[in-house]
Design a protein around this motif. Structure first.
Motif, PDB file in Angstrom:
ATOM      1  N   VAL A  37     -35.363  64.883 -10.532  1.00 58.86           N
ATOM      2  CA  VAL A  37     -34.085  65.345  -9.522  1.00 58.86           C
ATOM      3  C   VAL A  37     -33.272  65.791 -10.109  1.00 58.86           C
ATOM      4  N   ALA A  38     -33.285  66.009 -12.077  1.00 58.42           N
ATOM      5  CA  ALA A  38     -32.254  66.323 -12.844  1.00 58.42           C
ATOM      6  C   ALA A  38     -32.965  68.147 -12.594  1.00 58.42           C
ATOM      7  N   GLU A  39     -34.277  68.621 -12.164  1.00 54.68           N
ATOM      8  CA  GLU A  39     -34.486  69.602 -11.809  1.00 54.68           C
ATOM      9  C   GLU A  39     -34.403  69.967 -10.739  1.00 54.68           C
ATOM     10  N   ARG A  40     -34.036  68.761  -9.460  1.00 54.14           N
ATOM     11  CA  ARG A  40     -33.134  69.562  -8.348  1.00 54.14           C
ATOM     12  C   ARG A  40     -31.808  70.248  -8.468  1.00 54.14           C
ATOM     13  N   ILE A  41     -31.403  69.574  -9.429  1.00 58.51           N
ATOM     14  CA  ILE A  41     -29.688  69.784  -9.151  1.00 58.51           C
ATOM     15  C   ILE A  41     -29.119  70.509 -10.195  1.00 58.51           C
ATOM     16  N   ARG A  42     -29.819  71.451 -10.888  1.00 60.75           N
ATOM     17  CA  ARG A  42     -29.578  72.164 -11.793  1.00 60.75           C
ATOM     18  C   ARG A  42     -30.500  73.542 -11.111  1.00 60.75           C
ATOM     19  N   GLU A  43     -31.159  73.387 -10.155  1.00 60.77           N
ATOM     20  CA  GLU A  43     -31.535  74.304  -9.270  1.00 60.77           C
ATOM     21  C   GLU A  43     -30.596  74.705  -8.186  1.00 60.77           C
ATOM     22  N   LEU A  44     -29.618  73.311  -7.741  1.00 63.11           N
ATOM     23  CA  LEU A  44     -29.216  73.873  -6.469  1.00 63.11           C
ATOM     24  C   LEU A  44     -27.569  73.880  -6.894  1.00 63.11           C
ATOM     25  N   MET A  45     -27.404  73.422  -8.557  1.00 60.88           N
ATOM     26  CA  MET A  45     -26.424  74.248  -9.753  1.00 60.88           C
ATOM     27  C   MET A  45     -26.912  76.471  -9.412  1.00 60.88           C
ATOM     28  N   LYS A  46     -27.749  76.162  -9.978  1.00 58.93           N
ATOM     29  CA  LYS A  46     -27.757  77.851 -10.437  1.00 58.93           C
ATOM     30  C   LYS A  46     -27.595  78.575  -9.348  1.00 58.93           C
ATOM     31  N   GLU A  47     -28.536  78.268  -7.875  1.00 57.70           N
ATOM     32  CA  GLU A  47     -28.408  78.590  -6.433  1.00 57.70           C
ATOM     33  C   GLU A  47     -26.934  79.396  -6.437  1.00 57.70           C
ATOM     34  N   ARG A  48     -25.700  78.218  -6.543  1.00 60.53           N
ATOM     35  CA  ARG A  48     -24.708  78.655  -6.285  1.00 60.53           C
ATOM     36  C   ARG A  48     -23.499  78.727  -7.436  1.00 60.53           C
ATOM     37  N   SER A  49     -23.872  78.925  -8.578  1.00 58.27           N
ATOM     38  CA  SER A  49     -23.136  79.329  -9.792  1.00 58.27           C
ATOM     39  C   SER A  49     -22.284  78.814  -9.580  1.00 58.27           C
ATOM     40  N   LEU A  50     -22.775  77.235 -10.047  1.00 56.28           N
ATOM     41  CA  LEU A  50     -21.971  76.484 -10.440  1.00 56.28           C
ATOM     42  C   LEU A  50     -22.244  75.671 -11.572  1.00 56.28           C
ATOM     43  N   ASN A  51     -21.498  75.524 -12.949  1.00 55.51           N
ATOM     44  CA  ASN A  51     -21.190  74.966 -14.117  1.00 55.51           C
ATOM     45  C   ASN A  51     -21.227  73.485 -14.226  1.00 55.51           C
ATOM     46  N   GLN A  52     -21.322  72.937 -14.358  1.00 52.49           N
ATOM     47  CA  GLN A  52     -20.853  71.459 -14.826  1.00 52.49           C
ATOM     48  C   GLN A  52     -19.632  70.884 -14.840  1.00 52.49           C
ATOM     49  N   ILE A  53     -18.867  71.745 -15.631  1.00 52.63           N
ATOM     50  CA  ILE A  53     -17.719  71.329 -14.940  1.00 52.63           C
ATOM     51  C   ILE A  53     -17.379  71.339 -13.939  1.00 52.63           C
ATOM     52  N   GLN A  54     -18.027  72.179 -12.822  1.00 56.41           N
ATOM     53  CA  GLN A  54     -16.984  72.690 -11.471  1.00 56.41           C
ATOM     54  C   GLN A  54     -17.953  71.591 -10.780  1.00 56.41           C
ATOM     55  N   LEU A  55     -18.528  71.384 -11.087  1.00 58.10           N
ATOM     56  CA  LEU A  55     -19.506  69.907  -9.924  1.00 58.10           C
ATOM     57  C   LEU A  55     -18.881  68.859 -10.594  1.00 58.10           C
ATOM     58  N   ALA A  56     -18.404  69.174 -11.047  1.00 61.51           N
ATOM     59  CA  ALA A  56     -18.083  67.211 -11.555  1.00 61.51           C
ATOM     60  C   ALA A  56     -16.355  67.626 -10.835  1.00 61.51           C
ATOM     61  N   GLN A  57     -15.707  68.781 -10.891  1.00 63.20           N
ATOM     62  CA  GLN A  57     -14.625  68.339 -10.322  1.00 63.20           C
ATOM     63  C   GLN A  57     -14.654  68.500  -9.109  1.00 63.20           C
ATOM     64  N   ASN A  58     -15.295  69.327  -8.469  1.00 68.41           N
ATOM     65  CA  ASN A  58     -16.019  69.487  -7.343  1.00 68.41           C
ATOM     66  C   ASN A  58     -15.706  67.887  -6.344  1.00 68.41           C
ATOM     67  N   LEU A  59     -17.200  67.037  -7.288  1.00 71.28           N
ATOM     68  CA  LEU A  59     -17.587  65.881  -7.087  1.00 71.28           C
ATOM     69  C   LEU A  59     -16.504  64.089  -7.054  1.00 71.28           C
ATOM     70  N   GLY A  60     -15.484  64.352  -8.387  1.00 68.35           N
ATOM     71  CA  GLY A  60     -14.638  63.361  -8.461  1.00 68.35           C
ATOM     72  C   GLY A  60     -15.430  63.097 -10.063  1.00 68.35           C
ATOM     73  N   VAL A  61     -16.729  63.527 -10.109  1.00 68.08           N
ATOM     74  CA  VAL A  61     -17.046  61.981 -11.579  1.00 68.08           C
ATOM     75  C   VAL A  61     -16.898  63.249 -12.600  1.00 68.08           C
ATOM     76  N   THR A  62     -17.318  63.106 -13.586  1.00 67.96           N
ATOM     77  CA  THR A  62     -16.948  63.641 -14.940  1.00 67.96           C
ATOM     78  C   THR A  62     -18.234  64.374 -15.059  1.00 67.96           C
ATOM     79  N   GLN A  63     -18.197  65.505 -15.983  1.00 64.85           N
ATOM     80  CA  GLN A  63     -18.715  66.034 -16.655  1.00 64.85           C
ATOM     81  C   GLN A  63     -19.444  66.089 -17.090  1.00 64.85           C
TER      82      GLN A  63
END
Length: 69
Positions: free
Chosen positions: A5-31
């Motif tokens: 699961v961790a690998e898949r999330i990292r892969e998807l984030m990389k494909e979209r050039s997202l960092n953890q802060i951006q993903l957290a903000q987009n999902l409404g969860v904490t970094q």
């Protein structure tokens, strides 16, 4: 399963050039929560898996490694 699961999330984030802060903000969860997911320390809850799947446009089965599509 945590590692996959961790690998898949990292892969998807990389494909979209997202960092953890951006993903957290987009999902409404904490970094910290996103960090725990991508480091394989915690699995996302089922509701967070749904959010991740919807956000990235993939199936939950892909996130948890039941398929590769």
């Amino acid at each position: 399963m945590k590692i996959l699961v961790a690998e898949r999330i990292r892969e998807l984030m990389k494909e979209r050039s997202l960092n953890q802060i951006q993903l957290a903000q987009n999902l409404g969860v904490t970094q910290g929560m996103v960090s725990a997911w991508v480091l394989g320390k915690k699995l996302p809850s089922i509701s967070n898996l749904w959010m991740l799947a919807d956000y990235f446009g993939v199936d939950i089965d892909y996130l948890i490694g039941r398929n590769n599509d």
